[in-house]
Design a protein around this motif. Structure first.
Motif, PDB file in Angstrom:
ATOM      1  N   ALA A 149       0.846  -1.193   0.000  1.00  0.00           N
ATOM      2  CA  ALA A 149       0.000   0.000   0.000  1.00  0.00           C
ATOM      3  C   ALA A 149       0.879   1.238   0.000  1.00  0.00           C
ATOM      4  O   ALA A 149       2.086   1.169   0.254  1.00  0.00           O
ATOM      5  CB  ALA A 149      -0.907  -0.003   1.229  1.00  0.00           C
ATOM      6  N   LEU A 150       0.270   2.382  -0.284  1.00  0.00           N
ATOM      7  CA  LEU A 150       0.990   3.649  -0.313  1.00  0.00           C
ATOM      8  C   LEU A 150       0.480   4.583   0.764  1.00  0.00           C
ATOM      9  O   LEU A 150      -0.729   4.734   0.941  1.00  0.00           O
ATOM     10  CB  LEU A 150       0.832   4.327  -1.682  1.00  0.00           C
ATOM     11  N   ALA A 151       1.403   5.215   1.463  1.00  0.00           N
ATOM     12  CA  ALA A 151       1.037   6.283   2.380  1.00  0.00           C
ATOM     13  C   ALA A 151       0.635   7.505   1.556  1.00  0.00           C
ATOM     14  O   ALA A 151       0.999   7.622   0.377  1.00  0.00           O
ATOM     15  CB  ALA A 151       2.215   6.617   3.293  1.00  0.00           C
ATOM     16  N   PRO A 152      -0.139   8.438   2.126  1.00  0.00           N
ATOM     17  CA  PRO A 152      -0.531   9.644   1.385  1.00  0.00           C
ATOM     18  C   PRO A 152       0.692  10.369   0.813  1.00  0.00           C
ATOM     19  O   PRO A 152       1.663  10.635   1.522  1.00  0.00           O
ATOM     20  CB  PRO A 152      -1.232  10.491   2.447  1.00  0.00           C
ATOM     21  N   GLY A 153       0.647  10.643  -0.481  1.00  0.00           N
ATOM     22  CA  GLY A 153       1.731  11.354  -1.138  1.00  0.00           C
ATOM     23  C   GLY A 153       2.864  10.488  -1.630  1.00  0.00           C
ATOM     24  O   GLY A 153       3.761  10.973  -2.326  1.00  0.00           O
ATOM     25  N   ALA A 154       2.862   9.201  -1.299  1.00  0.00           N
ATOM     26  CA  ALA A 154       3.943   8.315  -1.715  1.00  0.00           C
ATOM     27  C   ALA A 154       3.682   7.759  -3.105  1.00  0.00           C
ATOM     28  O   ALA A 154       2.547   7.739  -3.589  1.00  0.00           O
ATOM     29  CB  ALA A 154       4.096   7.165  -0.719  1.00  0.00           C
ATOM     30  N   THR A 155       4.728   7.326  -3.762  1.00  0.00           N
ATOM     31  CA  THR A 155       4.615   6.682  -5.070  1.00  0.00           C
ATOM     32  C   THR A 155       5.182   5.276  -4.978  1.00  0.00           C
ATOM     33  O   THR A 155       6.034   4.984  -4.134  1.00  0.00           O
ATOM     34  CB  THR A 155       5.381   7.469  -6.143  1.00  0.00           C
ATOM     35  N   LEU A 156       4.712   4.396  -5.860  1.00  0.00           N
ATOM     36  CA  LEU A 156       5.170   3.012  -5.829  1.00  0.00           C
ATOM     37  C   LEU A 156       6.675   2.933  -6.080  1.00  0.00           C
ATOM     38  O   LEU A 156       7.204   3.635  -6.945  1.00  0.00           O
ATOM     39  CB  LEU A 156       4.446   2.193  -6.903  1.00  0.00           C
ATOM     40  N   PRO A 157       7.354   2.088  -5.330  1.00  0.00           N
ATOM     41  CA  PRO A 157       8.789   1.911  -5.586  1.00  0.00           C
ATOM     42  C   PRO A 157       9.005   1.169  -6.895  1.00  0.00           C
ATOM     43  O   PRO A 157       8.141   0.400  -7.344  1.00  0.00           O
ATOM     44  CB  PRO A 157       9.248   1.068  -4.390  1.00  0.00           C
ATOM     45  N   SER A 158      10.131   1.413  -7.492  1.00  0.00           N
ATOM     46  CA  SER A 158      10.531   0.658  -8.671  1.00  0.00           C
ATOM     47  C   SER A 158      11.155  -0.652  -8.204  1.00  0.00           C
ATOM     48  O   SER A 158      12.210  -0.651  -7.579  1.00  0.00           O
ATOM     49  CB  SER A 158      11.526   1.459  -9.501  1.00  0.00           C
ATOM     50  N   ILE A 159      10.486  -1.755  -8.485  1.00  0.00           N
ATOM     51  CA  ILE A 159      10.956  -3.059  -8.019  1.00  0.00           C
ATOM     52  C   ILE A 159      11.505  -3.825  -9.216  1.00  0.00           C
ATOM     53  O   ILE A 159      10.749  -4.247 -10.092  1.00  0.00           O
ATOM     54  CB  ILE A 159       9.816  -3.845  -7.344  1.00  0.00           C
ATOM     55  N   PRO A 160      12.823  -4.006  -9.282  1.00  0.00           N
ATOM     56  CA  PRO A 160      13.420  -4.668 -10.451  1.00  0.00           C
ATOM     57  C   PRO A 160      13.096  -6.152 -10.490  1.00  0.00           C
ATOM     58  O   PRO A 160      12.841  -6.777  -9.458  1.00  0.00           O
ATOM     59  CB  PRO A 160      14.918  -4.422 -10.262  1.00  0.00           C
ATOM     60  N   ARG A 161      13.123  -6.700 -11.665  1.00  0.00           N
ATOM     61  CA  ARG A 161      12.840  -8.123 -11.819  1.00  0.00           C
ATOM     62  C   ARG A 161      13.965  -8.986 -11.229  1.00  0.00           C
ATOM     63  O   ARG A 161      13.726 -10.116 -10.821  1.00  0.00           O
ATOM     64  CB  ARG A 161      12.700  -8.458 -13.305  1.00  0.00           C
ATOM     65  N   ARG A 162      15.162  -8.425 -11.172  1.00  0.00           N
ATOM     66  CA  ARG A 162      16.318  -9.230 -10.782  1.00  0.00           C
ATOM     67  C   ARG A 162      17.202  -8.449  -9.821  1.00  0.00           C
ATOM     68  O   ARG A 162      17.371  -7.242  -9.953  1.00  0.00           O
ATOM     69  CB  ARG A 162      17.120  -9.623 -12.028  1.00  0.00           C
ATOM     70  N   LEU A 163      17.744  -9.151  -8.856  1.00  0.00           N
ATOM     71  CA  LEU A 163      18.707  -8.585  -7.923  1.00  0.00           C
ATOM     72  C   LEU A 163      20.016  -9.337  -8.093  1.00  0.00           C
ATOM     73  O   LEU A 163      20.075 -10.558  -7.904  1.00  0.00           O
ATOM     74  CB  LEU A 163      18.206  -8.713  -6.487  1.00  0.00           C
ATOM     75  N   ALA A 164      21.071  -8.621  -8.467  1.00  0.00           N
ATOM     76  CA  ALA A 164      22.368  -9.264  -8.711  1.00  0.00           C
ATOM     77  C   ALA A 164      23.237  -9.193  -7.471  1.00  0.00           C
ATOM     78  O   ALA A 164      23.462  -8.113  -6.916  1.00  0.00           O
ATOM     79  CB  ALA A 164      23.065  -8.591  -9.883  1.00  0.00           C
ATOM     80  N   THR A 165      23.726 -10.336  -7.029  1.00  0.00           N
ATOM     81  CA  THR A 165      24.605 -10.397  -5.867  1.00  0.00           C
ATOM     82  C   THR A 165      25.944 -11.008  -6.267  1.00  0.00           C
ATOM     83  O   THR A 165      26.024 -11.864  -7.151  1.00  0.00           O
ATOM     84  CB  THR A 165      23.981 -11.228  -4.733  1.00  0.00           C
ATOM     85  N   ALA A 166      26.991 -10.557  -5.590  1.00  0.00           N
ATOM     86  CA  ALA A 166      28.337 -11.059  -5.867  1.00  0.00           C
ATOM     87  C   ALA A 166      28.898 -11.876  -4.715  1.00  0.00           C
ATOM     88  O   ALA A 166      29.891 -12.586  -4.885  1.00  0.00           O
ATOM     89  CB  ALA A 166      29.273  -9.889  -6.167  1.00  0.00           C
ATOM     90  N   ALA A 167      28.312 -11.759  -3.545  1.00  0.00           N
ATOM     91  CA  ALA A 167      28.794 -12.486  -2.369  1.00  0.00           C
ATOM     92  C   ALA A 167      27.694 -12.496  -1.318  1.00  0.00           C
ATOM     93  O   ALA A 167      26.837 -11.607  -1.289  1.00  0.00           O
ATOM     94  CB  ALA A 167      30.056 -11.827  -1.805  1.00  0.00           C
TER      95      ALA A 167
END
Length: 371
Positions: free
Chosen positions: A187-205
Motif C-alpha cells: 500500500a501507499l502512504a498519502p503522497g507516496a509513489t510506488l517503488p521501482s521493483i526490479p525483476r532481478r537482484l544481482a549479488t556477488a557475495a
C-alpha cells in the motif's frame, strides 16, 4: 546473566497478548494473556537472560517439547502439528497442565536457547530496499546479514515475489520458477509513489553473522527453528521448509561471532571491490541502546573504507530512532498495533543519510510505502 523480574516478564506477556499477537495469532494472544497473570508459567522465563525473556521464547520452548509428543491432546490447538481447534475455554487449562508437567525441560530450553526465526516472508520487505542499494551501487552487491540464524534470508535474490497493489495490480519480481514464492500487499502512504521493483537482484557475495548460527543439517537445530514459528500460521512453516530445502543446493557461509566486535572481520571476507549491503531483520531489539550505538559506529567505520548500505527491518526505537529522531509516524500510537520499519542508510563523507522506506507487518505479509 541478568534475569528479568517477574513484573517485567508479566508486562511483556501482556503487551504481546494485547498489541503484538492480537490480530495475527489468536492462539498465542490467548495464551499470553493468561500467562501474564500466572506466576508459575510466567516465572519460567526468569531462567532466560533479561533481553531474551520474551513470550516467543516461552512458546517456542513449549512447542519444541510438544513436537516430541505429537499425540498429546494439546496438539488439537496447534495447526502446525495437525490440530484444527481455535482457542476456547479448554485451551489454557490444557496448556498450563502440559507446561507444568514438563517444566524442567521447558525451563532448560528457555535457559539455553534464544528465539531464532528465519521468517522467509520478510525477504519480500527487504527486496525493494536491497534493490535500491544495488541500483545506487551500480553493480552486483555483497550481502552481509547480521543475526542471520540459518541464513535463509540470504536467498533473497533467488525467491519469487508478488506484490499486490491497488495502483498497478500485481507486481512480479525474482525468478519466476523459484520454489519459494512470496506474496506481499503493498500500500501507499498519502503522497507516496510506488517503488521501482526490479525483476532481478544481482549479488556477488553472501555471508551471515550470528552468535549462534543454525546448521539446518542438524535435526535438533532444524526442529528448534520450526518450534519458533507460530503454530497457527502454517503457511510460515511451509515457506520455511521450502526455503531450507532450496538452500541445500547453495548454502551461504555462516560465521559465529558478535554483531559488533566481529563485524569488521566478517565484512572483510567480502571482496573490497564489492559494494556491501548489511542487513538486519528483527535483531537489534536484543541489544541495549549502548550496543546499538556501537553497531552503528561499526557500520560507519566500515563505510569509511568501502561503499556500504544498511538495510534494516526493525522496530523504530531499535534502529532508525538513533538516526531519524522525533519521527512520531514511525511509532505506534496509543491502541495501535505494533509495526516494523523498513529503513535504508547510506554513508557519505562520514555522514549518514537515513530513509524510512515503509511501515511493515512483522512477518512480511504487507507493507505501506512511505517515500
Amino acid at each position: 546473566m541478568a534475569a528479568a523480574t517477574l513484573e517485567e516478564i508479566r508486562r511483556r506477556l501482556r503487551w504481546f497478548a494485547d498489541e503484538h499477537a492480537a490480530t495475527i495469532s489468536p492462539l498465542y494472544s490467548h495464551l499470553a494473556g493468561y500467562a501474564a497473570d500466572d506466576d508459575e508459567i510466567a516465572g519460567l522465563l526468569t531462567a532466560a537472560d533479561s533481553t531474551a525473556a520474551d513470550a516467543t521464547l516461552l512458546f517456542a520452548a513449549v512447542a519444541r517439547v510438544l513436537q516430541a509428543e505429537p499425540f498429546h491432546e494439546l496438539t488439537i490447538y496447534y495447526p502446525s502439528l495437525g490440530g484444527s481447534y481455535g482457542p476456547d475455554g479448554g485451551t489454557w487449562p490444557l496448556f498450563r497442565t502440559f507446561v507444568l508437567e514438563h517444566a524442567d525441560r521447558i525451563r532448560e530450553l528457555i535457559a539455553t536457547r534464544v528465539t531464532q526465526t528465519n521468517e522467509v516472508r520478510r525477504a519480500a520487505l527487504l527486496y525493494p530496499a536491497v534493490s535500491i542499494a544495488a541500483k545506487q551501487a551500480g553493480k552486483p552487491v555483497g550481502l552481509l546479514e547480521v543475526g542471520t540464524s540459518a541464513g535463509l534470508l540470504l536467498g533473497i535474490d533467488t525467491f519469487a515475489y508478488r506484490y499486490q497493489t491497488e495502483q498497478a495490480g500485481q507486481l512480479a519480481a525474482g525468478p519466476a520458477r523459484s520454489p519459494v514464492g512470496l506474496h506481499c500487499a503493498l500500500a501507499l502512504a498519502p503522497g507516496a509513489t510506488l517503488p521501482s521493483i526490479p525483476r532481478r537482484l544481482a549479488t556477488a557475495a553472501k555471508i551471515g553473522l550470528d552468535n549462534r548460527p543454525v546448521d539446518l543439517a542438524d535435526e535438533e537445530q532444524y526442529a528448534w527453528l520450526e518450534a519458533c514459528i507460530w503454530p497457527d500460521q502454517p503457511e510460515r512453516l511451509r515457506l520455511f521448509g521450502a526455503a531450507a530445502l532450496a538452500q541445500r543446493k547453495s548454502p551461504p557461509e555462516l560465521v559465529a561471532g558478535d554483531a559488533v566486535t566481529d563485524l569488521p572481520t566478517v565484512a572483510a571476507r567480502v571482496p573490497a571491490e564489492v559494494p556491501l549491503v548489511v542487513v538486519t531483520s528483527n535483531v537489534l531489539w536484543l541489544l541495549d541502546e549502548d550496543r546499538r550505538r556501537a553497531f552503528l559506529s561499526a557500520l560507519a567505520a566500515l563505510a569509511a573504507d568501502r561503499p556500504l548500505w544498511w538495510v534494516s527491518h526493525e522496530g523504530y526505537r531499535a534502529a532508525l530512532e538513533l538516526l531519524l529522531p522525533d519521527r512520531a509516524d514511525l511509532r505506534p500510537g496509543t491502541g495501535e498495533q505494533t509495526f516494523g520499519v523498513l529503513g535504508l542508510v547510506r554513508w557519505s563523507d562520514g555522514k549518514s543519510d537515513a530513509t524510512a522506506l515503509a511501515r511493515t507487518a512483522w512477518h512480511g505479509e504487507r507493507m505501506e510505502w512511505l517515500t
